[in-house]
Scaffold this active site. Structure first.
Site, PDB file in Angstrom:
ATOM      1  N   THR A 117      -0.345  -5.928   8.933  1.00 21.57           N
ATOM      2  CA  THR A 117       0.752  -6.407   8.077  1.00 21.57           C
ATOM      3  C   THR A 117       2.107  -6.001   8.632  1.00 21.57           C
ATOM      4  OG1 THR A 117       1.797  -6.018   5.925  1.00 21.57           O
ATOM      5  CG2 THR A 117       0.377  -4.303   6.709  1.00 21.57           C
ATOM      6  N   TYR A 141       0.129   1.508   1.078  1.00 24.49           N
ATOM      7  CA  TYR A 141      -0.512   0.293   1.600  1.00 24.49           C
ATOM      8  C   TYR A 141      -0.223   0.143   3.094  1.00 24.49           C
ATOM      9  CZ  TYR A 141      -1.031  -4.587   2.851  1.00 24.49           C
ATOM     10  OH  TYR A 141      -1.361  -5.736   3.520  1.00 24.49           O
TER      11      TYR A 141
HETATM   12  N1  UFG Z   1       9.929 -11.803  -5.463  1.00 25.27           N
HETATM   13  C1  UFG Z   1      10.682 -12.103  -6.575  1.00 25.27           C
HETATM   14  N2  UFG Z   1      10.043 -12.266  -7.765  1.00 25.27           N
HETATM   15  C2  UFG Z   1       8.686 -12.145  -7.894  1.00 25.27           C
HETATM   16  C3  UFG Z   1       7.915 -11.851  -6.743  1.00 25.27           C
HETATM   17  C4  UFG Z   1       8.570 -11.680  -5.546  1.00 25.27           C
HETATM   18  O1  UFG Z   1      11.916 -12.206  -6.508  1.00 25.27           O
HETATM   19  O2  UFG Z   1       8.180 -12.289  -9.021  1.00 25.27           O
HETATM   20  C5  UFG Z   1      10.602 -11.622  -4.185  1.00 25.27           C
HETATM   21  C6  UFG Z   1      10.370 -10.253  -3.580  1.00 25.27           C
HETATM   22  O3  UFG Z   1      11.341  -9.340  -4.084  1.00 25.27           O
HETATM   23  C7  UFG Z   1      10.495 -10.542  -2.102  1.00 25.27           C
HETATM   24  C8  UFG Z   1       9.982 -11.978  -1.959  1.00 25.27           C
HETATM   25  O4  UFG Z   1      10.045 -12.535  -3.261  1.00 25.27           O
HETATM   26  O5  UFG Z   1      11.841 -10.514  -1.724  1.00 25.27           O
HETATM   27  C9  UFG Z   1       8.554 -12.042  -1.483  1.00 25.27           C
HETATM   28  O6  UFG Z   1       7.754 -11.201  -2.305  1.00 25.27           O
HETATM   29  P1  UFG Z   1       6.158 -11.192  -2.257  1.00 25.27           P
HETATM   30  O7  UFG Z   1       5.713 -10.238  -3.317  1.00 25.27           O
HETATM   31  O8  UFG Z   1       5.657 -12.582  -2.303  1.00 25.27           O
HETATM   32  O9  UFG Z   1       5.840 -10.628  -0.820  1.00 25.27           O
HETATM   33  P2  UFG Z   1       6.313  -9.271  -0.129  1.00 25.27           P
HETATM   34  O10 UFG Z   1       7.320  -9.650   0.897  1.00 25.27           O
HETATM   35  O11 UFG Z   1       6.711  -8.247  -1.108  1.00 25.27           O
HETATM   36  O12 UFG Z   1       4.941  -8.748   0.466  1.00 25.27           O
HETATM   37  C10 UFG Z   1       4.345  -9.289   1.599  1.00 25.27           C
HETATM   38  C11 UFG Z   1       2.834  -9.150   1.472  1.00 25.27           C
HETATM   39  C12 UFG Z   1       2.447  -7.708   1.415  1.00 25.27           C
HETATM   40  C13 UFG Z   1       3.020  -6.987   2.603  1.00 25.27           C
HETATM   41  C14 UFG Z   1       4.487  -7.240   2.739  1.00 25.27           C
HETATM   42  C15 UFG Z   1       4.996  -6.706   4.035  1.00 25.27           C
HETATM   43  O13 UFG Z   1       2.397  -9.798   0.313  1.00 25.27           O
HETATM   44  O14 UFG Z   1       1.057  -7.596   1.419  1.00 25.27           O
HETATM   45  O15 UFG Z   1       4.783  -8.618   2.727  1.00 25.27           O
HETATM   46  O16 UFG Z   1       6.152  -6.018   3.838  1.00 25.27           O
HETATM   47  F1  UFG Z   1       2.841  -5.660   2.471  1.00 25.27           F
END
Ligand code: UFG
Length: 323
Positions: A117, A141
């Site tokens: 990741t 994680y």
């Molecule tokens: N976001 C929102 N609202 C939500 C969900 C997400 O604004 O309800 C934003 C988050 O703050 C982020 C973006 O959308 O800026 C993407 O969020 P995700 O939760 O879809 O994905 P992440 O970037 O947090 O996480 C992903 C993978 C993880 C991994 C990570 C690596 O899902 O498994 O990238 O940093 F760890």
């Protein structure tokens, strides 16, 4: 048809990869405890239901199928939960992988593609992020995934277990044929939550933070289509079978899209508004995570096909609208 073992083969990326493996002439044997995976997602080979941490079970699976390689997706993936319950993450992800590797050694199975990741980099010092970027994960994680990468290098050095670690940025979208899609419970990922809100199946989206140092104030991510991720795994297995090993590659498109751009893309694709509210930043979220995937392109000959965010969102929309 060469048998390959796919841990987490009933999960989101694992199931898409089983389909790609079958198309490439392999027989995918899905190993999944179905805690988060779905039996319906296993369509291209047998399902062995059990836990990677159960050594006797894994020994039986290796003895029965004699796989030439393992693709290892099985893991817990929720960053927030890993902070609240690190024991669960180190137990399942790290200790579970050690049991898997031990069973591989005993069965003389010497090749593994590992689902890593972007979280292994932590807060990026610059974007795009290349593989040489310092590895400094900021949550259990990410640390669990980095520990496994380190374990794999040690296993190669000592025992000759060949491995390729694939560091995904934001996996997104659904099978373009509509046979598979993303079904997490609980769902924490942006695109399914935005699509669900537009469909009226989920509450209004909360946009976490509108004060980032980005063009529109919302966070930038590199959304990579799950079918493109699956294709990279097939190339990685072939590379391992050709004798190459112990490498790590980023998988992303190299383009950052903001949360607002995702909301707009869902609107354009569906013709429906995404109801949303702004909320404070989510703890641990970086402002920008964008991959340099030049390494994967050069070494694996990988070329993502679904690079346009509207196309990615369209496949997700079709999947969720049909559920
Ligand atoms: N976001 C929102 N609202 C939500 C969900 C997400 O604004 O309800 C934003 C988050 O703050 C982020 C973006 O959308 O800026 C993407 O969020 P995700 O939760 O879809 O994905 P992440 O970037 O947090 O996480 C992903 C993978 C993880 C991994 C990570 C690596 O899902 O498994 O990238 O940093 F760890």
């Amino acid at each position: 048809m060469l048998p390959v073992l796919v841990t987490g083969g009933a999960g989101y990326i694992g199931s898409h990869t089983c389909k790609a493996l079958a198309r490439a002439g392999f027989t995918p044997i899905a190993v999944d405890n179905l805690v988060h995976g779905h039996g319906w997602a296993v369509k291209w080979g047998p399902l062995e239901q059990g836990d990677i941490g159960d050594r006797a079970f894994m020994d039986r699976v290796f003895a029965r199928y004699r796989p030439v390689a393992v693709l290892h997706f099985a893991a817990f993936i929720a960053v927030g939960e890993s902070v609240a319950d690190p024991q669960k993450y180190y137990g399942n992800n790290v200790a579970g992988t050690l049991t898997l590797l031990s069973a591989m050694r005993a069965a003389a199975c010497e090749r593994i593609v590992f689902s890593s990741t972007a979280a292994v980099y932590g807060e990026p010092m610059q974007v795009p992020i290349a593989e040489a970027h310092p590895l400094a994960p900021v949550n259990p994680y990410g640390r669990s995934k980095l520990m496994i990468e380190q374990m794999l290098r040690d296993f190669d050095h000592a025992y000759g277990t060949g491995s390729i670690c694939l560091r995904y940025f934001n996996a997104a979208g659904a099978d373009p044929d509509g046979e598979l899609g993303e079904e997490h419970d609980p769902e924490t990922h942006l695109i399914p939550l935005a699509v669900g809100a537009a469909l009226g199946k989920r509450p209004p989206l909360k946009i976490f933070g509108d004060d980032y140092d980005t063009p529109d104030g919302t966070a930038l991510r590199d959304y990579i289509h799950v079918t493109d991720l699956a294709g990279a795994h097939v190339l990685a297995v072939k590379r391992l079978l050709d004798g190459e090993c112990s490498e790590a590659y980023n998988l992303g498109t190299g383009t950052g899209n903001s949360v607002r751009e995702i909301v707009d893309a869902v609107h354009r694709v569906s013709g429906k508004e995404v109801p949303y509210d702004f909320a404070p930043r989510r703890e641990g979220d970086a402002a920008r995570l964008v991959a340099s995937a030049e390494g994967a392109k050069a070494a694996l000959g990988w070329q993502p096909k679904y690079t346009d965010i509207e196309t990615i969102v369209k496949t997700a929309w079709r999947w969720h609208a049909a559920r």
